[in-house]
Each structure stands twice: as structure tokens, then as C-alpha cells.
Design a protein around this motif. Structure first.
Motif, mmCIF file in Angstrom:
data_model
loop_
_atom_site.group_PDB
_atom_site.id
_atom_site.type_symbol
_atom_site.label_atom_id
_atom_site.label_comp_id
_atom_site.label_asym_id
_atom_site.label_seq_id
_atom_site.Cartn_x
_atom_site.Cartn_y
_atom_site.Cartn_z
ATOM 1 N N UNK A 26 24.754 68.798 39.110
ATOM 2 C CA UNK A 26 25.358 70.095 39.432
ATOM 3 C C UNK A 26 26.857 70.100 39.140
ATOM 4 N N UNK A 27 27.210 69.582 37.973
ATOM 5 C CA UNK A 27 28.603 69.619 37.560
ATOM 6 C C UNK A 27 29.436 68.437 37.995
ATOM 7 N N UNK A 28 28.840 67.462 38.681
ATOM 8 C CA UNK A 28 29.556 66.263 39.103
ATOM 9 C C UNK A 28 28.751 65.031 38.695
ATOM 10 N N UNK A 29 29.407 63.930 38.360
ATOM 11 C CA UNK A 29 28.691 62.741 37.882
ATOM 12 C C UNK A 29 27.985 62.002 39.017
ATOM 13 N N UNK A 30 26.837 61.424 38.709
ATOM 14 C CA UNK A 30 26.081 60.686 39.716
ATOM 15 C C UNK A 30 25.253 59.597 39.038
ATOM 16 N N UNK A 31 24.861 58.625 39.840
ATOM 17 C CA UNK A 31 23.978 57.542 39.416
ATOM 18 C C UNK A 31 22.694 57.655 40.218
ATOM 19 N N UNK A 32 21.558 57.624 39.533
ATOM 20 C CA UNK A 32 20.270 57.683 40.218
ATOM 21 C C UNK A 32 19.549 56.356 40.053
ATOM 22 N N UNK A 33 19.106 55.791 41.174
ATOM 23 C CA UNK A 33 18.279 54.587 41.191
ATOM 24 C C UNK A 33 16.903 54.966 41.719
ATOM 25 N N UNK A 34 15.874 54.345 41.226
ATOM 26 C CA UNK A 34 14.530 54.607 41.728
ATOM 27 C C UNK A 34 13.716 53.326 41.665
ATOM 28 N N UNK A 35 12.725 53.240 42.548
ATOM 29 C CA UNK A 35 11.891 52.055 42.589
ATOM 30 C C UNK A 35 10.617 52.308 43.352
ATOM 31 N N UNK A 36 9.786 51.283 43.488
ATOM 32 C CA UNK A 36 8.524 51.382 44.198
ATOM 33 C C UNK A 36 8.614 50.639 45.513
ATOM 34 N N UNK A 37 7.757 51.059 46.462
ATOM 35 C CA UNK A 37 7.724 50.418 47.760
ATOM 36 C C UNK A 37 8.620 51.122 48.759
ATOM 37 N N UNK A 38 8.846 50.464 49.901
ATOM 38 C CA UNK A 38 9.692 51.043 50.941
ATOM 39 C C UNK A 38 11.107 51.237 50.413
ATOM 40 N N UNK A 39 11.679 52.340 50.828
ATOM 41 C CA UNK A 39 13.016 52.607 50.310
ATOM 42 C C UNK A 39 14.039 51.686 50.969
ATOM 43 N N UNK A 40 15.173 51.438 50.306
ATOM 44 C CA UNK A 40 16.219 50.578 50.882
ATOM 45 C C UNK A 40 16.824 51.186 52.144
ATOM 46 N N UNK A 41 17.449 50.349 52.930
ATOM 47 C CA UNK A 41 18.152 50.845 54.112
ATOM 48 C C UNK A 41 19.404 51.620 53.714
ATOM 49 N N UNK A 42 20.053 51.178 52.646
ATOM 50 C CA UNK A 42 21.264 51.871 52.180
ATOM 51 C C UNK A 42 21.558 51.458 50.745
ATOM 52 N N UNK A 43 22.257 52.326 50.064
ATOM 53 C CA UNK A 43 22.752 52.038 48.722
ATOM 54 C C UNK A 43 24.219 52.449 48.699
ATOM 55 N N UNK A 44 25.084 51.499 48.383
ATOM 56 C CA UNK A 44 26.522 51.758 48.424
ATOM 57 C C UNK A 44 27.161 51.254 47.135
ATOM 58 N N UNK A 45 28.077 52.047 46.614
ATOM 59 C CA UNK A 45 28.870 51.653 45.452
ATOM 60 C C UNK A 45 30.268 51.335 45.965
ATOM 61 N N UNK A 46 30.687 50.069 45.866
ATOM 62 C CA UNK A 46 31.931 49.608 46.478
ATOM 63 C C UNK A 46 32.943 49.205 45.430
ATOM 64 N N UNK A 47 34.121 49.819 45.503
ATOM 65 C CA UNK A 47 35.226 49.463 44.631
ATOM 66 C C UNK A 47 36.421 48.997 45.426
ATOM 67 N N UNK A 48 37.484 48.649 44.732
ATOM 68 C CA UNK A 48 38.675 48.133 45.401
ATOM 69 C C UNK A 48 39.353 49.188 46.255
ATOM 70 N N UNK A 49 39.325 50.458 45.805
ATOM 71 C CA UNK A 49 40.046 51.513 46.503
ATOM 72 C C UNK A 49 39.167 52.673 46.960
ATOM 73 N N UNK A 50 37.883 52.624 46.652
ATOM 74 C CA UNK A 50 36.994 53.720 47.025
ATOM 75 C C UNK A 50 35.572 53.210 47.107
ATOM 76 N N UNK A 51 34.741 53.942 47.840
ATOM 77 C CA UNK A 51 33.320 53.614 47.906
ATOM 78 C C UNK A 51 32.525 54.906 48.017
ATOM 79 N N UNK A 52 31.258 54.853 47.576
ATOM 80 C CA UNK A 52 30.394 56.018 47.606
ATOM 81 C C UNK A 52 29.039 55.604 48.154
ATOM 82 N N UNK A 53 28.473 56.445 49.029
ATOM 83 C CA UNK A 53 27.216 56.141 49.697
ATOM 84 C C UNK A 53 26.094 56.986 49.090
ATOM 85 N N UNK A 54 24.985 56.347 48.779
ATOM 86 C CA UNK A 54 23.872 57.026 48.150
ATOM 87 C C UNK A 54 23.066 57.860 49.127
ATOM 88 N N UNK A 55 22.483 58.936 48.617
ATOM 89 C CA UNK A 55 21.537 59.764 49.367
ATOM 90 C C UNK A 55 20.133 59.266 49.052
#
Length: 486
Positions: A10-39
Motif C-alpha cells: 500500500x505504497x510502503x516497502x515491506x518484507x513478507x515471510x511465510x512458512x508451514x506449521x505453527x506460526x512464530x512467536x515473533x518476527x523482528x528486524x533489528x538494526x543499529x538505530x531502528x527496529x521493525x516488528x512483523x505482523x
């Protein structure tokens, strides 16, 4: 096994991960000065995580992540075969950035076509804009602060005043990437892109606070206002220790690109004019526009953005950079300082430590190295702890206590840089060598004993910082025809 793709969400960049089985507890992208939490989505045989490659920091606009390397961390749920190290995507251009995923690491870079990042491509575009035919000049200003790492300092204050009194002037801002938030109504141009080269080539006025780079050639009719970024205590340019003919030649070549130099005080005018061989040329001694905010801002809004209660005691630790290291100095344990002083400690590294460094964390510790406007942090602080940084002069406008933590004083003064004056003779606050001494000074020393020194300091270094510096500077810009009101 995990699948991954980069996409426009929707006009903003994103990364999509997908897999089989139970979903993860969390997905986080961690950098030196910022981090982003997956939905996270899905609770059956498959799962999906959408990780935004954009973030709102400090209550500001939602912008692409800063350039750099980010570790993709997937915390398993009840059971999952998620393995981000198995996913790999070639570099892809998205909205506002370029991104690549390889072995669990996402590399974010500015949205500049790779052809302009290569040596040959970069040289070609430099030649084209530095020596080739160009468009007519525009009634525009090209702003750059700390090489595009932030949109702040004196250029920001000048931008805000110019937008107020001459809204018809086009305002371009040089940025390293689109994570840098530019002022309302301004146009962000990413360094090295064709738009950046064009804007720098057609603007009638350039307002910068550091060296111009990348083969800048001033055109007939262009003007450059060099605001610099602080009154100097430490020796710089032609006064740096040890004679280096190449450095001296570079200094002289650089200062010849400027038309006007802005100085905070008569002292700064004398030092900077000599250090940059700018003698006999226009120097505007008008105070620092960036300090206007210190006359009007009570710091409450900044505290709110940082999540600090209005009644909390706030210490700002803001050391300068060192020539022999990339990251912030490690002279303070900020968590221990917060406990000893019963305060929130804001850690502000120099802009040179922004990209190579990483945020510090701890109880009642907030790393604000990436905060866009230092003046707002100064307004929010109850006291400043620094060493040799020029914020020692700016903070004096507030009248609040200053502390100097200088464990490496002898080496810095005698070997690394040297000073223009003796800090020990003039310092308007305690000068200490260890964190223990600093903690005792914060608790035991009555700041009022430095009242006479403080008054002298303000008279010497900030006599014109009265809250109207930007107004005076912009008036001179318009009166001298650098740009038209529009």
C-alpha cells in the motif's frame, strides 16, 4: 523452510515471510538505530509475517528504515520450521529504498539506481553536472546538514524562517536516504541521485553546515552560505596539529566555494575566518539560528515524544567524536549514572557516530543519537554533560547547569586536537575526570558557585543568541538578493 519476498505494501516497502506449521512467536528486524516488528497471520498449517521496512521514530512521520544491515530474528512458537537464514532475495528497488535479503540479513540502502553507485557511473554523473550544460537557476535553496545524515542544525532553523516569510521559494533538502525527515513543504533529494545533482546545480542559494563534496562547482549567480555547526573549542582546519600540505590545500579550496560564513559570536568569527583562510570575506555574526528554540521551547513536547514525565530529572550526555574511533566514547555507564543521579539519561552521540554506532540501552536510558534536532534535546534537559563538544556553548543559552567529563583531557589537548583556549580556566561548571567524580558533582556541587563564570561564558560565546538569529539571517539573505521572496 521459510519463503520470503519484498513487496510494495500500500505504497510502503515491506518484507513478507511465510512458512508451514505453527506460526512464530515473533518476527523482528533489528538494526543499529531502528527496529521493525512483523505482523503475524495464520494459526493453521501455514503462517505469514509482514515486516514493515518503514518506521515512525520519535513520534515523527512514518518513513523508510535507515540504510544499514538488519538482522531478521524469528522467535519460534510451539513448533516452527522457520529458518530466515535459508531465505534469500536479490536486491530489489521498493518505495523509498532498495533492499536485499540474504542469510537472515536484510540490507537496506538508499533508493538510488545502482548504476550511480558504481565508480564509473558516479564519475560520469559528476562530470555531467559539474562541467556540463545545465538548466537556468531556480529561485530555490539547497539545504544540507551534516552531509545529509539529518535535517537539522542551523540549516533547519533557516529553512523554517524562510518558509514563513518567503513561501514561494523552493526548498530542496539533501538526505542520505528517505529515512531522514525533511521539513514540511520541502523536497527531499537523495545524495548521489540525478535529482540531487540537479537540485544542487540549479538552486540559487546553498545553505550548508559542513564541507561541500562531490566536485561541487559554484555557478555564476549561485551563492553558498556556510553556517558551520558549532563554535570551536578544539582546533580545526588549518589549525589542526601537524602540517599536512594536502589538507591545507583542501581547506583553502573548500572555503573558496563559500560566499558567506555565519558565526555565532565575534570569537567564533575570528577563529573560523583564520582556520578556513576566509579573511577579508563576508562573515555574518548573528548568533546561531539553531539556538532560537532555546529561548522559546520548554522541552515538554520533546519529553512527551521520548516518553519522559514532565517532572523527571533529565541529564543529556553529549560527547564529541574522536579522530581515533568511529563510535561514541565509552567514558560513561549511562545506567549507573541514571541510578546515581536519579534521572533519565539521554545519550547523544555526534553525527559522525550515527551510522557506524548503535543505540545504547538500559533502565532510564534513552539513546537519542538519531533524534533529528539537538536543540530540542537541549531544551528538554535539566543539565548537560559533555567534554569538548560545541553544545557547551549552545546549552549556555538555557542558563542550566553544565558539567565537563574529560578523562582524556591531556591526550586530547596535547596530542589529538588541541584547544583554542584553556577549558579549565573558563569552564562554567565542574570539570571532572571520572564517572564517580561526575556523580558526586551532580549531587553535591551547587551550580550557583559558577554564576560569575557562566555569565562571562555567555558574554564571550553567545552574545547574540537572543531567539531571533534565524530572522536576522533570512532578512540578510533576502535583502542581498540571494533568493527572491517569490
Amino acid at each position: 523452510m521459510t519463503d520470503a519476498r519484498l513487496f510494495d505494501d500500500a505504497g510502503m516497502p515491506a518484507l513478507e515471510l511465510s512458512g508451514e506449521g505453527a506460526r512464530p512467536a515473533s518476527v523482528v528486524l533489528e538494526g543499529a538505530r531502528a527496529r521493525s516488528y512483523g505482523r503475524l497471520h495464520g494459526r493453521g498449517r501455514t503462517w505469514r509475517a509482514v515486516v514493515p521496512l518503514h518506521v515512525s521514530r520519535w513520534g515523527g512521520a512514518d518513513l523508510p528504515l535507515p540504510s544499514g544491515r538488519y538482522r531478521l530474528r524469528v522467535e519460534p512458537g510451539e513448533a516452527t520450521d522457520a529458518d530466515p537464514s535459508a531465505a534469500s532475495i536479490a536486491e530489489t528497488g521498493l518505495v523509498g529504498l532498495r533492499a536485499a535479503l540474504d542469510a537472515g540479513v536484510v540490507t537496506i540502502s538508499a533508493p538510488v539506481d545502482p548504476v550511480y553507485r558504481s565508480g564509473e557511473g558516479r564519475a560520469a554523473i559528476e562530470r555531467r553536472y559539474a562541467t556540463g550544460r545545465r538548466e537556468p537557476l531556480e529561485n530555490a535553496v539547497f539545504f544540507e546538514s551534516f552531509y545529509g545524515r539529518t535535517a537539522g542544525c542551523n540549516p533547519l532553523a533557516i529553512d523554517r524562517e524562510l518558509a514563513r516569510v518567503a513561501p514561494g521559494v523552493t526548498r530542496y533538502w539533501s538526505v542520505v536516504d528517505l529515512s531522514v525527515e525533511v521539513p514540511d513543504g520541502a523536497i527531499a533529494v537523495v545524495e548521489g541521485s540525478p535529482d540531487w545533482w540537479r537540485a544542487r546545480g540549479v538552486a540559487r542559494l546553498l545553505v550548508v553546515n559542513d564541507w561541500l563534496r562531490r566536485r561541487f562547482v559554484r555557478r555564476r549567480g549561485q551563492r553558498v552560505l556556510q553556517t558551520w555547526h558549532g563554535t570551536p573549542l578544539k582546533r580545526l582546519a588549518l589549525y589542526r596539529p601537524g602540517f599536512d600540505p594536502r589538507r591545507a590545500l583542501a581547506v583553502v579550496r573548500e572555503s573558496r566555494r563559500w560566499n558567506v560564513l555565519l558565526a555565532q559570536s565575534p570569537y567564533a568569527a575570528r577563529v573560523l575566518s583564520k582556520a578556513y583562510a576566509f579573511l577579508g570575506r563576508p562573515v555574518w555574526v548573528e548568533g546561531y539560528p539553531r539556538d532560537d528554540a532555546l529561548q522559546h521551547d520548554d522541552g515538554r513536547e520533546t519529553r512527551r515524544r521520548l516518553g519522559i514525565h514532565p517532572e523527571e530529572r533529565v541529564l543529556l550526555y553529549a560527547p564529541t567524536w574522536r579522530d581515533d574511533r568511529e563510535r561514541i566514547v565509552d567514558f560513561v555507564d549511562p545506567s549507573a549514572l541514571a541510578r546515581a543521579a536519579d534521572a533519565v539519561v539521554l545519550v547523544r552521540g555526534h553525527t559522525r557516530t550515527l551510522q557506524p554506532g548503535a543505540d545504547l540501552h538500559g533502565p532510564r536510558v534513552i539513546d537519542v543519537t538519531g533524534y533529528p534536532d539537538t536543540s530540542r534535546l537541549l531544551a528538554a534537559a535539566d543539565a548537560l554533560v559533555t567534554d569538548y563538544s560545541s553544545v557547551m556553548f549552545d546549552f549556555a543559552v538555557t542558563g542550566k547547569p553544565l558539567y565537563f567529563l574529560v578523562p582524556d583531557l591531556e591526550r586530547y589537548r596535547g596530542e589529538m586536537r588541541g584547544f583554542f583556549f584553556d577549558l579549565l580556566d573558563l569552564a562554567p561548571g565542574p570539570v571532572v575526570r571520572t564517572q564517580h567524580e561526575l556523580e558526586r558533582a551532580l549531587i553535591d556541587v551547587d551550580p550557583s558557585i559558577f554564576a560569575e563564570r557562566y555569565a562571562r561564558w555567555k558574554t564571550l560565546f553567545v552574545p547574540r543568541d537572543d531567539g531571533r538569529a534565524a530572522e536576522r539571517v533570512v532578512a540578510r539573505i533576502l535583502d542581498q538578493g540571494f533568493v527572491d521572496r517569490g
